[in-house]
Design a protein around this motif. Structure first.
Motif, short mmCIF file in Angstrom:
data_model
loop_
_atom_site.label_atom_id
_atom_site.label_comp_id
_atom_site.label_asym_id
_atom_site.label_seq_id
_atom_site.Cartn_x
_atom_site.Cartn_y
_atom_site.Cartn_z
N ARG A 21 8.94 4.86 -13.78
CA ARG A 21 8.05 4.74 -12.61
C ARG A 21 7.34 3.39 -12.59
O ARG A 21 6.72 2.99 -13.56
N ARG A 22 7.47 2.70 -11.49
CA ARG A 22 6.79 1.43 -11.27
C ARG A 22 6.50 1.39 -9.79
O ARG A 22 7.30 1.89 -9.00
N SER A 23 5.38 0.84 -9.38
CA SER A 23 5.10 0.79 -7.95
C SER A 23 6.13 -0.08 -7.24
O SER A 23 6.36 -1.22 -7.65
N VAL A 24 6.75 0.47 -6.22
CA VAL A 24 7.75 -0.23 -5.43
C VAL A 24 7.17 -0.46 -4.04
O VAL A 24 6.71 0.49 -3.39
N ARG A 25 7.16 -1.72 -3.60
CA ARG A 25 6.57 -2.06 -2.29
C ARG A 25 7.58 -2.68 -1.33
O ARG A 25 7.27 -2.89 -0.17
N LEU A 102 -4.80 -2.07 5.83
CA LEU A 102 -4.89 -3.51 5.49
C LEU A 102 -3.58 -4.24 5.76
O LEU A 102 -3.25 -5.20 5.09
N ASP A 103 -2.84 -3.77 6.74
CA ASP A 103 -1.57 -4.38 7.14
C ASP A 103 -0.59 -4.50 5.97
O ASP A 103 0.22 -5.44 5.92
N GLN A 104 -0.62 -3.56 5.06
CA GLN A 104 0.29 -3.60 3.91
C GLN A 104 1.71 -3.24 4.39
O GLN A 104 1.95 -2.14 4.90
N ARG A 109 7.38 -0.58 6.27
CA ARG A 109 8.81 -0.74 5.97
C ARG A 109 9.38 0.41 5.14
O ARG A 109 10.59 0.43 4.87
N ALA A 110 8.55 1.32 4.71
CA ALA A 110 9.05 2.46 3.94
C ALA A 110 9.94 3.34 4.82
O ALA A 110 9.77 3.39 6.04
N PRO A 159 1.48 4.35 -4.57
CA PRO A 159 0.32 5.08 -4.05
C PRO A 159 -0.63 4.08 -3.39
O PRO A 159 -0.95 3.05 -3.97
N ILE A 160 -1.09 4.38 -2.20
CA ILE A 160 -1.95 3.46 -1.44
C ILE A 160 -3.28 4.12 -1.14
O ILE A 160 -3.34 5.19 -0.53
N GLY A 161 -4.34 3.46 -1.64
CA GLY A 161 -5.69 3.96 -1.38
C GLY A 161 -6.47 3.12 -0.41
O GLY A 161 -7.54 3.52 0.06
#
Ligand SMILES: Cc1cc2nc3c(=O)[nH]c(=O)nc-3n(C[C@H](O)[C@H](O)[C@H](O)COP(=O)(O)O)c2cc1C
Length: 190
Positions: A21-25, A102-104, A109-110, A159-161
Motif C-alpha cells: 500500500r502506497r498512496s497513488v495519486r 483544493l483542486d487535487q 482523474r480517479a 485517502p483525502i482529508g
C-alpha cells in the motif's frame, strides 16, 4: 442496482497488501468494472455476519457510516444490508468534487471516488460527546479496508482529508446529517 457478490479469496496475502500500500495519486484513464466497484464498497462497509456485523468494526455496533461512490456516470449510495447500490445522482461529479478538494487532480482523474460519510446522531444516542471520536475512528477503519482491498485488486488509491465539508455536501447533494469524513480516489495506477 444489483452489485456482484464480493469475492472472498485472493492471491494477494494481507501482508503483501500491507507492504504494497502506497498512496497513488496518478491514475490511468480506465474505468473500474462493476465487480471492482462492488468489492471496494464491500471492503468499506460490507455485511459479514447474519447478526449485522460488517467488514469494519463499529462502536456499539451502531454503524454510523454511509458510503457513496462517485463514478463517471453516477453517484451511488451503498446499501450494505442487501449489498446493493442506490443511484443517488446521475452524471459525473468527479471534477466538481476536485474543485472543492483544493483542486487535487487525484479526485477528478480517479476512476471512482469513495466518499465516507458519518451520521453522528446514531452513535451519539448511546455515547453522547464520545461519539464524535468514535465516528472518526470508524472512518479510518473503513478507509484502510478500501485502500488494502485496492492493492489486492491491482488498483491504487489515496485517502483525502483536505476538502470543504459544506461544499462536498453541496456538490454531492448529501442528506443534511451525512457528514463527509473522507474522500478516497481509486483507480488503475498510471
Ligand atoms: C487523515 C489523512 C488525510 C490525508 N489527506 C490527503 C490529501 O488531502 N491529499 C493527499 O494527496 N494525500 C492525503 N493524505 C495521504 C498522505 O499524504 C499519505 O498517506 C502520506 O504522504 C504517506 O504516504 P503513503 O500513504 O504512500 O504511505 C492523507 C492521509 C491521511 C491519513
Amino acid at each position: 442496482m444489483e452489485l456482484p457478490p464480493p469475492r472472498l479469496h485472493s492471491d494477494v496475502s494481507l501482508e503483501a497488501a500491507l507492504a504494497g500500500r502506497r498512496s497513488v495519486r496518478d491514475f490511468a484513464a480506465k474505468r473500474l468494472t462493476l465487480e471492482e466497484m462492488s468489492q471496494m464498497l464491500w471492503a468499506a462497509q460490507g455485511l459479514t455476519s447474519r447478526q449485522g456485523g460488517r467488514t469494519a468494526p463499529s462502536a456499539g455496533a451502531l454503524y454510523p457510516l454511509e458510503v457513496y461512490v462517485v463514478t463517471p456516470d453516477h453517484v451511488l449510495h451503498y446499501l450494505p444490508s442487501h449489498h446493493r447500490a442506490k443511484v443517488h445522482m446521475t452524471g459525473d461529479r468527479r471534477r466538481a468534487l476536485q474543485s472543492v478538494a483544493l483542486d487535487q487532480t487525484a479526485v477528478g482523474r480517479a476512476a471512482a471516488v469513495i466518499v465516507i460519510t458519518g451520521v453522528f446522531s446514531r452513535t451519539e444516542a448511546k455515547y453522547g460527546a464520545r461519539a464524535e471520536r468514535y465516528v472518526w475512528l470508524e472512518a479510518g477503519h473503513a478507509a484502510q479496508n478500501v485502500l488494502l482491498e485496492a492493492v489486492a485488486m491491482g488498483l491504487g488509491g489515496v485517502p483525502i482529508g483536505a476538502f470543504g465539508d459544506a461544499a462536498v455536501r453541496r456538490v454531492l447533494k448529501l442528506p443534511g446529517d451525512h457528514e463527509p469524513l473522507y474522500l478516497i480516489p481509486i483507480g488503475h495506477p498510471a
